[in-house]
Design an enzyme around this catalytic site. Structure first.
Site, mmCIF file in Angstrom:
data_model
loop_
_atom_site.group_PDB
_atom_site.id
_atom_site.type_symbol
_atom_site.label_atom_id
_atom_site.label_comp_id
_atom_site.label_asym_id
_atom_site.label_seq_id
_atom_site.Cartn_x
_atom_site.Cartn_y
_atom_site.Cartn_z
ATOM 1 N N CYS A 118 43.648 83.879 -60.794
ATOM 2 C CA CYS A 118 42.562 84.847 -60.930
ATOM 3 C C CYS A 118 42.213 85.445 -59.570
ATOM 4 O O CYS A 118 42.061 86.663 -59.432
ATOM 5 C CB CYS A 118 41.338 84.165 -61.546
ATOM 6 N N CYS A 119 42.115 84.586 -58.556
ATOM 7 C CA CYS A 119 41.823 85.059 -57.199
ATOM 8 C C CYS A 119 42.928 85.983 -56.687
ATOM 9 O O CYS A 119 42.658 86.966 -55.998
ATOM 10 C CB CYS A 119 41.680 83.873 -56.252
ATOM 11 N N CYS A 201 32.350 85.111 -56.400
ATOM 12 C CA CYS A 201 32.150 85.643 -57.742
ATOM 13 C C CYS A 201 31.047 84.842 -58.443
ATOM 14 O O CYS A 201 30.901 83.646 -58.217
ATOM 15 C CB CYS A 201 33.449 85.561 -58.546
ATOM 16 N N CYS A 204 31.783 81.571 -60.257
ATOM 17 C CA CYS A 204 32.440 80.582 -59.392
ATOM 18 C C CYS A 204 31.534 80.100 -58.265
ATOM 19 O O CYS A 204 31.991 79.433 -57.330
ATOM 20 C CB CYS A 204 33.719 81.170 -58.790
ATOM 21 N N CYS A 229 40.679 81.002 -51.391
ATOM 22 C CA CYS A 229 41.079 81.826 -52.530
ATOM 23 C C CYS A 229 42.433 82.491 -52.335
ATOM 24 O O CYS A 229 42.966 83.102 -53.259
ATOM 25 C CB CYS A 229 40.019 82.895 -52.794
#
Length: 244
Positions: A118-119, A201, A204, A229
């Site tokens: 995702c990162c 985010c 997170c 990340c």
């Protein structure tokens, strides 16, 4: 020399004046240097230094699509206070859609690999795209922020993205950062006042508890040695497995 309140720590004043010189030198050596701002406290301080030094360094932030409203609000604050346009770099919408469709909207909670995927989509690829063709970039990283940053250099070649990387706040302490922010009335993310020393985010990031590490609120469900990340993947080389 910058004029501060009479109670200002002289050592921090020296750090600030050193920072102004560093920023000016980076701009002189790299006319295409860019500053990747996360809009965190350190990055707001560094932005203030760039403006005060009149360094022509372009500023951008990675708008992942999941940043807190308080973070995004700083873009307008910066424009109003400094007259600086912060370019918001967004991820490829097709890549985001494909990842969510395949793994789910909150797959990052399931494993480190899925979180890093995702990162990679929301942060790393946009950063790589933005840095392409530039010779240097700046960050607001500090050694004291994380176990992965204890050996952070003020200047280093970034092997991940292939250009020079500057971390002019590497040797600053958290206390020095906030002393300058208070002394110069530098705007900052209001979430910092709600026990969010490190802000990423929204899903997170959580507030930290008394005594916790500054980055304990980032990806809190993971081991602390994995808490990068991919933007600063080179920092992971600093980890000694025997000390964590």
């Amino acid at each position: 020399m910058t004029t501060f309140h009479s109670t200002f720590d002289p050592a921090t004043l020296r750090q600030w004046d050193k920072l102004l010189g560093q920023v000016a030198a980076i701009a002189a050596d790299h006319h295409d240097a860019v500053f990747a701002s996360s809009l965190a406290a350190e990055d707001m301080l560094l932005l203030h230094a760039i403006v005060q030094a009149q360094a022509p360094i372009e500023v951008f932030t990675l708008d992942t699509g999941r940043l807190p409203a308080q973070t995004l609000g700083l873009i307008d604050t910066i424009a109003e206070r400094y007259g600086v346009v912060v370019k918001a770099i967004k991820p490829d919408p097709a890549a985001v859609h494909e990842h969510v469709a395949q793994f789910g909207e909150f797959a990052f909670y399931e494993s480190v690999d899925l979180r890093k995927a995702c990162c990679a989509i929301r942060k790393v690829e946009p950063l790589r795209r933005t840095l392409q063709g530039h010779s240097a970039w700046l960050t607001g990283q500090r050694r004291g922020q994380s176990v992965t940053r204890v050996e952070l250099a003020e200047s280093e070649f970034d092997p991940v993205f292939g250009l020079q990387k500057y971390n002019p706040l590497a040797l600053w302490t958290e206390e020095q950062v906030w002393a300058v922010i208070r002394a110069l009335n530098i705007p900052y993310n209001p979430l910092h006042d709600q026990h969010y020393p490190s802000i990423g985010c929204d899903p997170c990031t959580r507030a930290v508890r008394p005594g916790e590490d500054a980055r304990a609120g980032r990806w809190w469900w993971e081991q602390r040695t994995s808490k990068e990340c991919g933007l600063h993947a080179g920092n992971l080389k600093a980890i000694d497995p025997q000390t964590v």
